[in-house]
Scaffold this motif. Structure first.
Motif, short mmCIF file in Angstrom:
data_model
loop_
_atom_site.label_atom_id
_atom_site.label_comp_id
_atom_site.label_asym_id
_atom_site.label_seq_id
_atom_site.Cartn_x
_atom_site.Cartn_y
_atom_site.Cartn_z
N HIS A 54 0.98 -1.42 0.30
CA HIS A 54 -0.07 0.21 0.32
C HIS A 54 0.75 1.05 -0.11
O HIS A 54 0.03 2.18 -0.02
CB HIS A 54 -1.01 -0.41 1.27
N SER A 75 3.43 -7.78 1.56
CA SER A 75 2.65 -7.98 0.69
C SER A 75 2.28 -8.87 -0.34
O SER A 75 3.20 -9.44 -0.64
CB SER A 75 1.61 -6.76 1.24
N ALA A 76 1.20 -9.67 -0.73
CA ALA A 76 0.68 -10.56 -1.72
C ALA A 76 0.41 -9.19 -2.79
O ALA A 76 1.39 -10.06 -4.06
CB ALA A 76 0.70 -11.13 -1.06
N GLY A 77 0.25 -8.75 -2.42
CA GLY A 77 -0.24 -7.61 -3.85
C GLY A 77 1.01 -6.66 -3.99
O GLY A 77 1.64 -5.67 -2.90
N LEU A 100 0.53 -15.58 3.50
CA LEU A 100 -0.46 -14.97 4.23
C LEU A 100 -1.50 -16.34 2.89
O LEU A 100 -2.62 -16.39 3.53
CB LEU A 100 -1.23 -13.73 3.41
N ARG A 232 -8.61 -7.64 -5.24
CA ARG A 232 -8.28 -6.17 -5.44
C ARG A 232 -9.75 -5.34 -5.87
O ARG A 232 -10.42 -5.90 -6.54
CB ARG A 232 -6.80 -5.91 -6.47
N HIS A 279 -10.95 -4.87 3.50
CA HIS A 279 -9.83 -5.67 3.21
C HIS A 279 -8.94 -6.29 4.21
O HIS A 279 -7.54 -5.66 4.21
CB HIS A 279 -8.85 -4.25 2.84
#
Ligand code: DGY
Length: 324
Positions: A54, A75-77, A100, A232, A279
């Motif tokens: 983020h 994070s994964a994203g 995760l 997402r 989220h």
């Protein structure tokens, strides 16, 4: 021994922070009031960034760090990162899907069960005394024998598939490429949606998947279908979903992610046929600790000259000069 310089874009869990502080000279971009100044002063000495998904890593930041070799992401994203800028410079990226995976898969199943069994309205029914006044709560829908479609068959998609199959559901999936797995591959997303009772979305975010789930996919899932998103918000055409849910063309949605976080579209949150979660699919103490530890361990491997533990394949993002 001199500690390597690392640019920290986002603070991590306490145990990971202690290790980062012990092993590296941290430049706290996250705390800096003048972010341009900290990049100008220390950007050139940092060979690594530590961050989460983020805190964007944009092209200007990559340019300001001429010796950058690694972005270690907890994070994964990483859809807020300019991955093309990283790939062009040959900067490696690591993420944490493996850490995760189980909690996100559990959350997908929680949303599936919560929506299909009316957990949130059922809770309100008991609290409000409606049960005593009005009698039995309406009958809900069973999962056993239904078809669970999964959009995206990476590490997390496979964990969801195992759980879904263990509950007696028929699992089918869509992915960029078929995989050698015990579940049926469906190359056409609309066919998958048409044949599914419940459709879980777990593909990576970013421009490549923006609005992948559009009105035609939702219409194929239909008035009895449930759409679950643990990927997402950008992956679903949200205005089209609001219209489909409002008009009854799509039965229900259960969502962990939204186009506009942390203030999702009020037209969406006002609908009765949505189940909402903030989220937080990876939001457990255990998993957030494991994600932060993997960030630390990837940095450790990099500075020790060892293979990275969880590298992301960025080859598809590199713009090759003179490519035809
Ligand atoms: C991730 O790791 O990408 C989760 O969505 C939390 O941000």
């Amino acid at each position: 021994m001199t500690k390597p310089d690392v640019m920290l874009l986002a603070s991590q869990r306490p145990n990971a922070m202690a290790q980062l502080e012990a092993n590296f000279t941290l430049h706290r971009w996250d705390l800096a009031e003048d972010k341009a100044a900290i990049l100008a002063e220390h950007g050139a000495t940092c060979t690594a960034i530590a961050t989460h998904g983020h805190a964007p890593v944009d092209r200007a930041m990559v340019a300001a760090m001429p010796n950058l070799k690694l972005v270690s992401c907890s994070s994964a994203g990483f859809d807020t990162f300019d991955v093309t800028a990283l790939a062009e410079r040959g900067v490696a990226l690591t993420n944490t899907s493996s850490a995760l995976c189980d909690d996100v898969a559990d959350t997908a199943i929680m949303l599936l069960l919560g929506a299909r069994r009316g957990l949130v309205p059922g809770d309100a029914y008991v609290r409000s005394g409606s049960w005593g006044r009005e009698g039995m709560f309406p009958l809900q829908r069973s999962l056993k024998g239904r078809t669970l479609g999964i959009v995206g068959m990476g590490t997390i998609g496979q964990a969801i598939a195992h759980r879904g199959a263990a509950m007696g559901q028929t699992v089918r999936y869509w992915n960029r490429r078929p995989k050698d797995l015990p579940w049926a591959f469906e190359p056409d997303l609309i066919t998958l949606a048409r044949d599914s009772d419940n459709l879980v979305v777990i593909v990576a975010g970013g421009e490549g998947t923006r609005n992948l789930i559009d009105a035609s996919v939702m219409d194929a899932l239909g008035p009895d279908g449930l759409l679950i998103n643990v990927a997402r918000g950008s992956v679903i055409d949200e205005p089209a979903m609001i219209a489909a849910l409002s008009e009854g063309r799509l039965g229900a949605a259960a969502l962990d992610v939204f186009e506009n976080e942390p203030n999702p579209d009020p037209r969406l949150t006002a609908l009765p046929n949505v189940t909402l979660y903030p989220h937080h699919a990876s939001g457990t103490v255990e998993t957030r600790d494991a994600m932060a530890q993997l960030l630390v361990d990837n940095l450790g491997a990099f500075f020790a000259g060892q293979p990275l533990l969880s590298p992301v394949d960025l080859s598809a993002y590199a713009v090759r000069p003179n490519a035809t």
